[in-house]
Design a protein around this motif. Structure first.
Motif, PDB file in Angstrom:
ATOM      1  N   ALA A  10      -2.657 -28.849 -28.677  1.00 45.60           N
ATOM      2  CA  ALA A  10      -1.658 -29.619 -28.390  1.00 45.60           C
ATOM      3  C   ALA A  10      -0.644 -30.705 -29.512  1.00 45.60           C
ATOM      4  O   ALA A  10       0.429 -30.645 -29.452  1.00 45.60           O
ATOM      5  CB  ALA A  10      -1.995 -30.603 -27.294  1.00 45.60           C
ATOM      6  N   VAL A  11      -1.657 -31.231 -30.198  1.00 43.49           N
ATOM      7  CA  VAL A  11      -1.221 -31.971 -31.325  1.00 43.49           C
ATOM      8  C   VAL A  11      -0.667 -31.584 -32.216  1.00 43.49           C
ATOM      9  O   VAL A  11       0.562 -31.696 -33.009  1.00 43.49           O
ATOM     10  CB  VAL A  11      -2.431 -32.955 -31.682  1.00 43.49           C
ATOM     11  CG1 VAL A  11      -1.753 -34.015 -32.943  1.00 43.49           C
ATOM     12  CG2 VAL A  11      -2.735 -34.111 -30.680  1.00 43.49           C
ATOM     13  N   LEU A  12      -1.043 -30.299 -32.744  1.00 36.24           N
ATOM     14  CA  LEU A  12      -0.362 -29.384 -34.040  1.00 36.24           C
ATOM     15  C   LEU A  12       0.614 -28.859 -33.446  1.00 36.24           C
ATOM     16  O   LEU A  12       1.564 -28.431 -34.024  1.00 36.24           O
ATOM     17  CB  LEU A  12      -1.534 -28.460 -34.511  1.00 36.24           C
ATOM     18  CG  LEU A  12      -2.630 -29.076 -35.103  1.00 36.24           C
ATOM     19  CD1 LEU A  12      -3.877 -28.181 -35.274  1.00 36.24           C
ATOM     20  CD2 LEU A  12      -2.370 -29.473 -36.655  1.00 36.24           C
ATOM     21  N   GLY A  13       0.866 -28.564 -31.827  1.00 33.35           N
ATOM     22  CA  GLY A  13       2.111 -27.970 -31.486  1.00 33.35           C
ATOM     23  C   GLY A  13       3.028 -29.053 -31.114  1.00 33.35           C
ATOM     24  O   GLY A  13       4.210 -28.829 -30.770  1.00 33.35           O
ATOM     25  N   GLY A  14       2.731 -30.241 -31.280  1.00 34.50           N
ATOM     26  CA  GLY A  14       3.955 -31.370 -31.101  1.00 34.50           C
ATOM     27  C   GLY A  14       4.085 -31.986 -29.714  1.00 34.50           C
ATOM     28  O   GLY A  14       5.366 -32.257 -29.304  1.00 34.50           O
ATOM     29  N   THR A  15       2.797 -32.124 -28.917  1.00 34.49           N
ATOM     30  CA  THR A  15       3.224 -32.648 -27.673  1.00 34.49           C
ATOM     31  C   THR A  15       3.645 -33.914 -27.685  1.00 34.49           C
ATOM     32  O   THR A  15       3.475 -34.651 -28.592  1.00 34.49           O
ATOM     33  CB  THR A  15       2.021 -32.337 -26.832  1.00 34.49           C
ATOM     34  OG1 THR A  15       2.002 -32.597 -25.457  1.00 34.49           O
ATOM     35  CG2 THR A  15       1.020 -33.436 -27.433  1.00 34.49           C
ATOM     36  N   GLN A  16       4.116 -34.419 -26.614  1.00 31.52           N
ATOM     37  CA  GLN A  16       4.765 -35.679 -26.241  1.00 31.52           C
ATOM     38  C   GLN A  16       3.951 -36.670 -25.668  1.00 31.52           C
ATOM     39  O   GLN A  16       3.810 -37.952 -25.677  1.00 31.52           O
ATOM     40  CB  GLN A  16       5.981 -35.808 -25.737  1.00 31.52           C
ATOM     41  CG  GLN A  16       7.171 -35.948 -26.714  1.00 31.52           C
ATOM     42  CD  GLN A  16       7.452 -34.316 -27.338  1.00 31.52           C
ATOM     43  OE1 GLN A  16       7.336 -33.397 -26.926  1.00 31.52           O
ATOM     44  NE2 GLN A  16       7.021 -34.065 -28.658  1.00 31.52           N
ATOM     45  N   SER A  17       2.837 -36.028 -24.916  1.00 26.51           N
ATOM     46  CA  SER A  17       1.980 -36.905 -23.866  1.00 26.51           C
ATOM     47  C   SER A  17       0.711 -35.681 -23.777  1.00 26.51           C
ATOM     48  O   SER A  17       0.992 -34.546 -23.676  1.00 26.51           O
ATOM     49  CB  SER A  17       2.817 -36.917 -22.712  1.00 26.51           C
ATOM     50  OG  SER A  17       1.795 -37.358 -21.644  1.00 26.51           O
ATOM     51  N   LEU A  18      -0.463 -36.330 -23.436  1.00 30.18           N
ATOM     52  CA  LEU A  18      -1.493 -35.488 -23.192  1.00 30.18           C
ATOM     53  C   LEU A  18      -2.609 -36.115 -22.408  1.00 30.18           C
ATOM     54  O   LEU A  18      -2.835 -37.226 -22.312  1.00 30.18           O
ATOM     55  CB  LEU A  18      -2.008 -35.348 -24.843  1.00 30.18           C
ATOM     56  CG  LEU A  18      -3.323 -34.400 -24.918  1.00 30.18           C
ATOM     57  CD1 LEU A  18      -3.120 -33.019 -24.608  1.00 30.18           C
ATOM     58  CD2 LEU A  18      -4.046 -34.441 -26.424  1.00 30.18           C
ATOM     59  N   HIS A  19      -2.990 -35.363 -21.665  1.00 32.64           N
ATOM     60  CA  HIS A  19      -4.181 -35.429 -20.847  1.00 32.64           C
ATOM     61  C   HIS A  19      -5.409 -34.578 -21.132  1.00 32.64           C
ATOM     62  O   HIS A  19      -5.487 -33.154 -21.491  1.00 32.64           O
ATOM     63  CB  HIS A  19      -4.104 -35.489 -19.380  1.00 32.64           C
ATOM     64  CG  HIS A  19      -5.364 -35.126 -18.643  1.00 32.64           C
ATOM     65  ND1 HIS A  19      -6.009 -36.462 -18.126  1.00 32.64           N
ATOM     66  CD2 HIS A  19      -6.119 -34.046 -18.109  1.00 32.64           C
ATOM     67  CE1 HIS A  19      -7.249 -35.723 -17.489  1.00 32.64           C
ATOM     68  NE2 HIS A  19      -7.348 -34.483 -17.498  1.00 32.64           N
TER      69      HIS A  19
END
Length: 559
Positions: free
Chosen positions: A356-365
């Motif tokens: 998710a982070v490497l893919g550029g998410t704005q928010s994460l659970h």
């Protein structure tokens, strides 16, 4: 991106390498016997080179972060400027218990709240309805009225925290309750930040917590777009959700395709209702799943971002750059978690967090290790949150923007997912759009076929799930799980009965009558819903009025 003459030379060199060095090694040490494929079952080649992305144009296909087509991210500095919102999905039992969990999460460093509602709330029934029996407070918090919402956010300053609410069919009602709670805290609605899921099409496709038929459901959604543009400008009015589509068994390509097809339907519905695309599109947001195939998932997120930017610019003529940005929340894959050896889920979630982070998410659970068994304990939730914090502060992946860009495999799979997702979208367009494709069962059938193939591979041993079909151990029965006390349901019913006795029931009656009159016409439903909420009309009473006017959706059978 690459000189064509050099590519020809590289092709010759690759053939020589395959016929020489590679052939000799394969004769001595053959590759593993299993098929090499992605998490979605797509063939993965042995080697990726510039030949696989030879026609790519850097400025056209990748560009720079914060600029069209946003392949490399929606912000120029991404996490160097601000880390993603660490938003832990939580809610169970009563509003009082859930408030305690939110306070705990905020103390532990979560930077945004995410509310889980129980099943009766999700489908518009009060806790005293016969169909609510046995489900009150089980999979989320029970919210019957504004009184519950006041308790849920007690001592949580709504002008300082961003709140996401996973609610769909009754999204307008829960948003109205949130606005009313803020008002009681002295906070004007233009200061509120957060998101309501409000995505009914994916409920018809994959999840099932729908209430009303398609047309009035779309009306409610576009009414929210219009109302929030004027009254709650910082609010994300919808979270167009691929998460549940993936949980139902879709591949990465299908997740992108069906999610964006739903997005197209919402944009078109809003335009047809007379809204200007650049008035509402900047507040659209998306919600994706993160599965175990790290590299496929990174490519999926990048492809979705680029494809949406093109759709908004070329199909809908959006001019505001924010209308082109696919901003998304990610949740790690619940369906990938196993009841067997639950501590293995910590590792799975860490991989999915990286994706998710490497893919550029704005928010994460991040899901908790015990969620295949029960609602998560405080210890499990803390480990899940710490996973995000370790990735953010210790892994180094947040130090530079889009760190995997330029990888031959990443760029190749990004291109492939974009191309195949667009082919699905074209098929859906030819069927008359997402709503028609859902009514015909096309999207559901595609997902069912993918889910069946995936499960068949596991049962045949062609796909390994550690601890499930390989590397099993003898395990004791699970202990220390969180269980919702059965008395919660009775207590919630008693609270509701007391509320109905003490409120101004004549004011409730008038507000519900006004709501019915607006529902029978074509006015915006948000103002009368907000008015009804403030009289302490219950969720079930408000949904009951709308059911009376709109009817209920009947799911088509897909074989």
């Amino acid at each position: 991106m690459f000189d064509q003459e050099k590519l020809k030379k590289l092709q010759t060199s690759k053939k020589e390498w395959e016929a020489g060095k590679l052939k000799g090694i394969l004769e001595k040490r053959p590759e593993r016997k299993e098929k090499f494929k992605s998490g979605s079952g797509e063939k993965v080649e042995r080697l990726y080179t510039p030949l696989d992305i030879g026609q790519a144009d850097y400025e056209k296909d990748l560009g720079f972060p914060g600029e069209f087509p946003y392949t490399r991210g929606v912000q120029p500095t991404m996490y160097r400027g601000k880390l993603w919102t660490m938003r832990q999905y939580a809610g169970f039992s009563t509003a009082e218990e859930s408030n305690k969990r939110y306070q705990y999460l905020l103390e532990q460093g979560t930077t945004g709240l995410s509310v889980a509602f129980d099943l009766p709330t999700q489908i518009g029934y009060d806790s005293d309805h016969p169909l609510s029996e046995g489900e009150i407070g089980k999979v989320g918090v029970a919210i019957d009225s504004l009184a519950d919402m006041e308790v849920l956010f007690n001592e949580i300053p709504l002008d300082k925290v961003s709140t996401s609410m996973t609610i769909n069919a009754p999204a307008s009602i829960l948003l109205a309750m949130y606005i009313a709670v803020a008002e009681k805290q002295g906070i004007p609605s233009d200061k509120l930040r957060g998101t309501i899921q409000n995505d009914i099409l994916k409920e018809y496709i994959a999840r099932g917590t729908y209430i009303f038929p398609t047309k009035p459901s779309m009306r409610l959604i576009t009414n929210i777009f219009e109302y929030c543009h004027e009254q709650v400008p910082k609010w994300n009015t919808i979270s167009i959700s691929g998460y549940h589509i993936r949980e139902a068994g879709a591949t990465a390509v299908q997740e992108v395709a069906f999610t964006l097809a739903d997005g197209i339907a919402y944009v078109q519905a809003a335009i047809d209702a007379g809204l200007d695309v650049d008035d509402f599109a900047p507040r659209l947001s998306f919600f994706f799943n993160a599965h175990n195939d790290l590299l496929e998932e990174v490519g999926k997120f990048r492809a979705a971002r680029r494809l949406w930017a093109k759709i908004m610019k070329e199909r809908f003529g959006a001019k505001n750059p924010k209308s082109l940005m696919l901003r998304f929340h990610t949740q790690t894959g619940g369906s990938t978690l196993t009841a067997q050896q639950p501590d293995n889920n910590i590792v799975r979630v860490a991989i999915q967090t990286l994706a998710a982070v490497l893919g550029g998410t704005q928010s994460l659970h991040t899901n908790s290790r015990d969620e295949a068994l029960a609602l998560p304990t405080e210890e499990s939730v803390r480990i899940a949150l710490r996973t995000q914090q370790i990735v953010a502060y210790e892994s180094g992946v947040a130090e530079t923007v889009d760190p995997l860009a330029g990888s031959y495999y990443i760029e190749s799979i990004t291109n492939k997912i974009e191309k195949e997702a667009m082919e699905y979208i074209t098929k859906i367009d030819n069927l008359g759009g997402a709503a028609r494709a859902i009514d015909q069962g096309y999207i559901q059938k595609e997902i069912q076929d993918s889910a069946y193939n995936y499960q068949k591979e596991i049962e045949k041993g062609e796909r390994i799930v550690v601890g499930v079909n390989k590397f099993q151990i003898k395990e004791p029965a699970p202990s220390g799980l969180l269980k919702v006390d059965p008395s919660v349901g009775e207590a919630q019913k008693q609270k509701l009965a007391k509320l109905k006795t003490n409120r101004d029931n004549e004011a409730v009656r008038r507000s519900l009558l006004e709501l019915k009159q607006v529902a029978q016409g074509d006015g915006n439903l948000m103002p009368p819903i907000l008015k009804a909420v403030k009289t302490y009309a219950t969720l079930g009473e408000i949904c009951g009025v709308l059911r009376e006017v709109f009817g209920e959706y009947e799911q088509s059978i897909v074989l």
